[in-house]
Design an enzyme around this catalytic site. Structure first.
Site, PDB file in Angstrom:
ATOM      1  N   ILE A  61       0.800  -1.285   0.079  1.00 30.19           N
ATOM      2  CA  ILE A  61       0.004  -0.073   0.052  1.00 30.19           C
ATOM      3  C   ILE A  61       0.919   1.428   0.027  1.00 30.19           C
ATOM      4  CG2 ILE A  61      -2.013  -1.145   1.111  1.00 30.19           C
ATOM      5  CD1 ILE A  61      -1.204   0.167   3.751  1.00 30.19           C
ATOM      6  N   GLN A 118      13.110  -1.968   8.690  1.00 27.23           N
ATOM      7  CA  GLN A 118      11.818  -3.037   8.849  1.00 27.23           C
ATOM      8  C   GLN A 118      11.120  -2.321   9.739  1.00 27.23           C
ATOM      9  OE1 GLN A 118      12.806  -6.777  10.574  1.00 27.23           O
ATOM     10  NE2 GLN A 118      11.082  -7.687   9.820  1.00 27.23           N
ATOM     11  N   SER A 119       9.716  -2.196   9.039  1.00 27.01           N
ATOM     12  CA  SER A 119       8.486  -1.719  10.041  1.00 27.01           C
ATOM     13  C   SER A 119       7.437  -2.513  10.115  1.00 27.01           C
ATOM     14  CB  SER A 119       7.979  -0.181   9.100  1.00 27.01           C
ATOM     15  OG  SER A 119       7.604  -0.888   7.839  1.00 27.01           O
ATOM     16  N   HIS A 161       9.681 -10.164   4.946  1.00 24.34           N
ATOM     17  CA  HIS A 161       8.991  -9.996   3.721  1.00 24.34           C
ATOM     18  C   HIS A 161      10.150  -9.366   2.681  1.00 24.34           C
ATOM     19  CE1 HIS A 161       8.155  -6.165   5.810  1.00 24.34           C
ATOM     20  NE2 HIS A 161       8.258  -5.680   4.615  1.00 24.34           N
ATOM     21  N   LEU A 162      10.150  -9.885   1.323  1.00 29.11           N
ATOM     22  CA  LEU A 162      10.924  -9.053   0.454  1.00 29.11           C
ATOM     23  C   LEU A 162      10.246  -8.246  -0.634  1.00 29.11           C
ATOM     24  CD1 LEU A 162      13.790  -9.372  -0.931  1.00 29.11           C
ATOM     25  CD2 LEU A 162      13.128 -11.673  -1.859  1.00 29.11           C
ATOM     26  N   HIS A 163      10.740  -7.231  -0.688  1.00 27.49           N
ATOM     27  CA  HIS A 163      10.057  -6.046  -1.620  1.00 27.49           C
ATOM     28  C   HIS A 163      10.701  -6.586  -3.136  1.00 27.49           C
ATOM     29  CE1 HIS A 163       8.862  -3.069   1.293  1.00 27.49           C
ATOM     30  NE2 HIS A 163       9.577  -3.778   1.874  1.00 27.49           N
TER      31      HIS A 163
END
Length: 143
Positions: free
Chosen positions: A33, A96-97, A102-104
């Site tokens: 998002i 990291q938020s 996870h991998l962008h």
């Protein structure tokens, strides 16, 4: 972390919305998002793991395999895509938020807004590099 509060876990349970690209028994691929560019995807293991090292090697390898397929799909999608970046933020210091690994995977093109700013011209002496390599090599077997 409480798994009930993890946004990715809620997405996998279909309690939160997502724009799905791909899903199987081990990973899901959704659009973020907060995209860098149109088509910015996240490859997310279904097992809740905070950091990359918390994943099994099999799950980590699979995440990157699906990222490779996602990159190919981005290139073939018709979205503006002159290149692809993979980005994994592992830990708060690395930005990291969401504390579920996870991998962008995101498309890149000349003039897009994404920047990596660093002093790329620092050239440590070979003995310093060798000392760092030694420390990491010693820890490698313990990891």
């Amino acid at each position: 972390m409480d798994l009930d509060a993890c946004i990715f876990c809620t997405i996998f349970r279909r309690e939160s919305p997502a724009s799905w690209i791909y899903e199987d028994e081990r990973v899901g691929v959704i659009l973020t998002i907060e995209p860098v560019n149109a088509g910015h995807a996240l490859v997310i293991p279904k097992v809740h793991a905070r950091r990359l090292a918390d994943l099994s090697e099999v799950d980590g390898q699979y995440m990157f395999t699906v990222a490779q397929r996602t990159a190919a799909a981005l290139c073939a999608s018709g979205l503006r895509c002159e290149g692809v970046n993979l980005f994994l933020a592992d830990g708060v210091a690395a930005f990291q938020s969401v504390h579920h690994v996870h991998l962008h995977v995101f498309p890149r093109f000349k003039g897009d807004p994404f920047k990596i700013d660093a002093d790329w011209h620092v050239n440590p002496a070979r003995d310093e590099l060798d000392a760092h390599a030694s420390r990491i090599r010693e820890a490698f077997g313990a990891a």
